[in-house]
Write a protein that holds these residues in place. Structure first.
Motif: not given
Length: 198
Positions: A58-84
């Motif tokens: 299967q090819l899927c689109v969405g948020i895959p399961n991650q073992k990481d804990s919740n990611i908290l964005p911080k200053t100077s991080d580069e992000v990918t975002a969708v304009v709403t």
């Protein structure tokens, strides 16, 4: 044409039906040749599905399961975002990824008029820089207010990385401020991210 690990928007072809089958967040194209994204998200492999000519992944689109804990964005991080949403003063976004990690929680970002580009700031028009549905690469410059991060696209490699034309086709960048529909050849204004040549 497999596109694993890419940010995609609805309507993008992400794989061939001869190699893959549809999964969550995807559908089969009308011609039956392609697996197509139905939502904004990150492409990833799903489970193996039995088929007439053998199993297909299967090819899927969405948020895959991650073992990481919740990611908290911080200053100077580069992000990918969708304009709403866009208005005359800023563009509102939903942050999809921090660096190369998909976020589980919903984080909102705002690109203000003064943070769109580094030159001729007074002449910036938000409607000529972003449109709802655009996928952008941006840098977090401050934590902003209680609900939103302030984002900047002023660096050359930041800005719109994926946009759909008014006719519904994925556009091609032709300059730092314009993208073009490959089908209708119509040009639309955007603050385009400069792609580094390898």
């Amino acid at each position: 044409m497999e596109r694993i690990g890419s940010i995609v928007t609805p309507g993008e072809q992400i794989g061939l039906t001869t190699e893959f089958t549809v999964g969550p967040g995807t559908y089969e194209s009308r011609c039956g040749k392609f697996v197509v994204a139905s939502v904004v998200g990150l492409t990833h492999r799903g489970k193996s599905i039995p088929g007439i000519n053998g199993p297909k992944i299967q090819l899927c689109v969405g948020i895959p399961n991650q073992k990481d804990s919740n990611i908290l964005p911080k200053t100077s991080d580069e992000v990918t975002a969708v304009v709403t949403k866009v208005n005359t003063r800023y563009a509102t976004t939903d942050i999809l990824c921090v660096s190369d990690k998909v976020v589980k929680e919903k984080f909102q970002g705002i690109v203000r008029q003064q943070d769109v580009r580094s030159h001729n700031i007074d002449a910036v028009e938000i409607y000529s820089s972003f449109r709802p549905g655009d996928i952008i690469k941006a840098e977090i410059i401050s934590l902003g207010n209680q609900r939103s991060y302030y984002l900047s696209t002023s660096k050359n490699h930041l800005g719109v990385i994926l946009a759909e034309s008014s006719a519904g086709h994925i556009m091609v960048p032709i300059s730092w401020e314009q993208m073009q529909c490959p089908v209708t050849k119509a040009k639309e204004h955007r603050k385009v991210a400069k792609v580094e040549k390898v």
